[in-house]
Motif scaffolding. Structure first.
Motif, mmCIF file in Angstrom:
data_model
loop_
_atom_site.group_PDB
_atom_site.id
_atom_site.type_symbol
_atom_site.label_atom_id
_atom_site.label_comp_id
_atom_site.label_asym_id
_atom_site.label_seq_id
_atom_site.Cartn_x
_atom_site.Cartn_y
_atom_site.Cartn_z
ATOM 1 N N UNK A 270 0.843 -1.202 0.000
ATOM 2 C CA UNK A 270 0.000 0.000 0.000
ATOM 3 C C UNK A 270 0.875 1.249 0.000
ATOM 4 N N UNK A 271 1.897 1.243 0.841
ATOM 5 C CA UNK A 271 2.812 2.387 0.905
ATOM 6 C C UNK A 271 3.492 2.629 -0.433
ATOM 7 N N UNK A 272 3.855 1.541 -1.108
ATOM 8 C CA UNK A 272 4.557 1.661 -2.387
ATOM 9 C C UNK A 272 3.640 2.024 -3.546
ATOM 10 N N UNK A 273 2.320 2.074 -3.295
ATOM 11 C CA UNK A 273 1.388 2.501 -4.331
ATOM 12 C C UNK A 273 0.862 1.400 -5.225
ATOM 13 N N UNK A 274 1.014 0.137 -4.816
ATOM 14 C CA UNK A 274 0.496 -0.965 -5.624
ATOM 15 C C UNK A 274 -1.025 -0.929 -5.707
ATOM 16 N N UNK A 275 -1.659 -0.387 -4.684
ATOM 17 C CA UNK A 275 -3.115 -0.233 -4.655
ATOM 18 C C UNK A 275 -3.449 0.821 -3.605
ATOM 19 N N UNK A 276 -4.712 1.214 -3.562
ATOM 20 C CA UNK A 276 -5.163 2.184 -2.567
ATOM 21 C C UNK A 276 -4.829 3.610 -2.938
ATOM 22 N N UNK A 277 -5.296 4.537 -2.084
ATOM 23 C CA UNK A 277 -5.118 5.958 -2.382
ATOM 24 C C UNK A 277 -4.016 6.622 -1.569
ATOM 25 N N UNK A 278 -3.355 5.848 -0.697
ATOM 26 C CA UNK A 278 -2.247 6.394 0.071
ATOM 27 C C UNK A 278 -2.633 7.358 1.166
ATOM 28 N N UNK A 279 -3.900 7.378 1.562
ATOM 29 C CA UNK A 279 -4.361 8.361 2.552
ATOM 30 C C UNK A 279 -4.018 7.976 3.990
ATOM 31 N N UNK A 280 -3.706 6.704 4.237
ATOM 32 C CA UNK A 280 -3.377 6.269 5.598
ATOM 33 C C UNK A 280 -1.898 6.544 5.861
ATOM 34 N N UNK A 281 -1.576 7.258 6.953
ATOM 35 C CA UNK A 281 -0.170 7.535 7.253
ATOM 36 C C UNK A 281 0.625 6.248 7.443
ATOM 37 N N UNK A 282 1.849 6.239 6.965
ATOM 38 C CA UNK A 282 2.700 5.059 7.096
ATOM 39 C C UNK A 282 2.898 4.689 8.560
ATOM 40 N N UNK A 283 3.009 5.687 9.420
ATOM 41 C CA UNK A 283 3.249 5.440 10.839
ATOM 42 C C UNK A 283 2.105 4.688 11.511
ATOM 43 N N UNK A 284 0.953 4.636 10.864
ATOM 44 C CA UNK A 284 -0.208 3.961 11.445
ATOM 45 C C UNK A 284 -0.306 2.493 11.015
ATOM 46 N N UNK A 285 0.410 2.104 10.008
ATOM 47 C CA UNK A 285 0.283 0.763 9.452
ATOM 48 C C UNK A 285 0.611 -0.356 10.446
ATOM 49 N N UNK A 286 1.655 -0.234 11.283
ATOM 50 C CA UNK A 286 1.930 -1.320 12.232
ATOM 51 C C UNK A 286 0.788 -1.587 13.199
ATOM 52 N N UNK A 287 0.142 -0.542 13.696
ATOM 53 C CA UNK A 287 -0.984 -0.762 14.606
ATOM 54 C C UNK A 287 -2.139 -1.436 13.884
ATOM 55 N N UNK A 288 -2.436 -0.998 12.672
ATOM 56 C CA UNK A 288 -3.540 -1.606 11.919
ATOM 57 C C UNK A 288 -3.252 -3.077 11.640
ATOM 58 N N UNK A 289 -2.015 -3.396 11.267
ATOM 59 C CA UNK A 289 -1.656 -4.789 10.987
ATOM 60 C C UNK A 289 -1.772 -5.643 12.235
ATOM 61 N N UNK A 290 -1.369 -5.108 13.377
ATOM 62 C CA UNK A 290 -1.445 -5.856 14.626
ATOM 63 C C UNK A 290 -2.894 -6.129 15.017
#
Length: 341
Positions: A270-290
């Motif tokens: 998602x961060x690399x732009x393979x899909x999605x709109x990139x609106x979620x901050x990168x710093x939030x991704x670890x919490x969402x994944x957990x």
């Protein structure tokens, strides 16, 4: 308390679409570092769980003494038996750098063991991962490594720690957290003292905490907060009380580390732009994944327990991961012709 709807909706945004638009590898390339002579099941469970959740490729980086057993468990895993006690460290480092350059996330600890040479390779891999700003998940004996030297992970906000009760107690003691801190605040306090590292405290309910209000959060960590260098200073705790199974057998934590790893790999795509709109901050991704990994793993445990009861073993959870994903996040909506998949 249910997981906030806003969190679930954000998790859904980092899930790769099944619409035929992505190529092999754009739904996640996961690496699992672990697997010594006595421990072959743990890295297998972590790596295969990532595939069962929906990652495209799953690699196991292990000792030669573990490789044949792990290969025999599944032909779907790519096994690299490079962590040899006799190998020259420089040669292993060169191979590790090449391998990690092709991965989106590194899961460390399942079956790692505490032998000096395996711990040394784990520290080497973590250092390389940090240089590359990779997402990492640390479990089992990788947590033992961290408790011995908190600086290894301090301030690295692309990391998720997944301690059980005993591991969490040891980490808390290493971080100097007072026993007087209320139980439901300790995960956030540990995160704060580690400079914002996401902590997934496993228990009757899972607590996922991120706290970037401490002094350590000001440490410069390349690539952690995106191009603008924004520093978010906040505390967030999500309690996952999704019903799980009543049998606590060995290996379920490895399934969790694999599912969290898969979701972090999705986050990297998602961060690399393979899909999605990139609106979620990168710093939030670890919490969402957990949070997402916890919800799916607990659901898989419940579904497997309903089928097997007291005889449940971790292997029974694997066929439930895909079904549990659909139960938690809804059935996949496929755009276009399904035949394109």
């Amino acid at each position: 308390m249910p997981v906030p709807r806003t969190v679930i909706e954000q998790i859904k945004q980092i899930i790769p679409p099944l619409n035929g638009s992505l190529h092999k590898g754009q739904s996640g390339r996961v690496g699992v570092l672990g697997g010594a002579f006595d421990y072959t099941g743990a890295p297998f469970f972590a790596a295969i769980s990532a595939l069962r959740l929906g990652a495209d490729l799953s690699h196991v980086i292990c000792a030669p003494t573990a490789a044949q057993a792990i290969k025999s468990y599944s032909p779907d895993l790519i096994v690299h038996p490079i962590l040899s006690e006799e190998a020259a460290p420089g040669t292993v480092e060169e191979t590790l750098r090449s391998l990690l350059s092709r991965l989106h996330v590194l899961v460390m600890g399942p079956g790692l063991g505490r032998e000096a040479y395996m711990q040394s390779y784990a520290r080497m891999a973590l250092s390389i991962a940090r240089e590359r700003a990779m997402f990492v998940v640390l479990d089992a004996d990788a947590l033992w490594m961290v408790q011995e030297d908190l600086r290894l992970i301090e301030g690295y906000r692309r990391a998720v720690l997944t301690p059980n009760v005993v591991e969490f107690k040891r980490l808390s003691e290493s971080a100097g957290i007072s026993p007087d801190v209320p139980a439901k605040e300790r995960a956030a306090e540990l995160s704060r003292r580690l400079g914002g590292v996401v902590v997934l405290e496993k228990g009757a309910t899972d607590l996922i905490a991120s706290d970037t209000t401490g002094e350590a959060a000001s440490l410069e960590v390349s690539g952690v907060d995106g191009e603008d260098g924004e520093r978010q200073r906040l505390r967030e705790v999500v309690e996952v009380d999704v019903e799980g199974g009543l049998k606590r057998c060995g290996g379920q934590g490895d399934v969790l580390s694999g599912t969290v790893g898969a979701m972090l790999a999705w986050g990297k795509c998602y961060e690399d732009g393979a899909f999605g709109d990139g609106s979620i901050p990168v710093s939030r991704l670890p919490l969402l994944a957990a949070v997402g990994g916890s919800m799916v793993t607990r659901t898989s445990s419940r579904r497997a327990f309903q089928l097997e009861g007291r005889g449940l073993v971790t292997q029974d959870m694997l066929p439930q991961l895909g079904k549990s994903f659909s139960e938690v996040f809804g059935e996949d909506l496929w755009a276009g012709e399904k035949g394109r998949l």
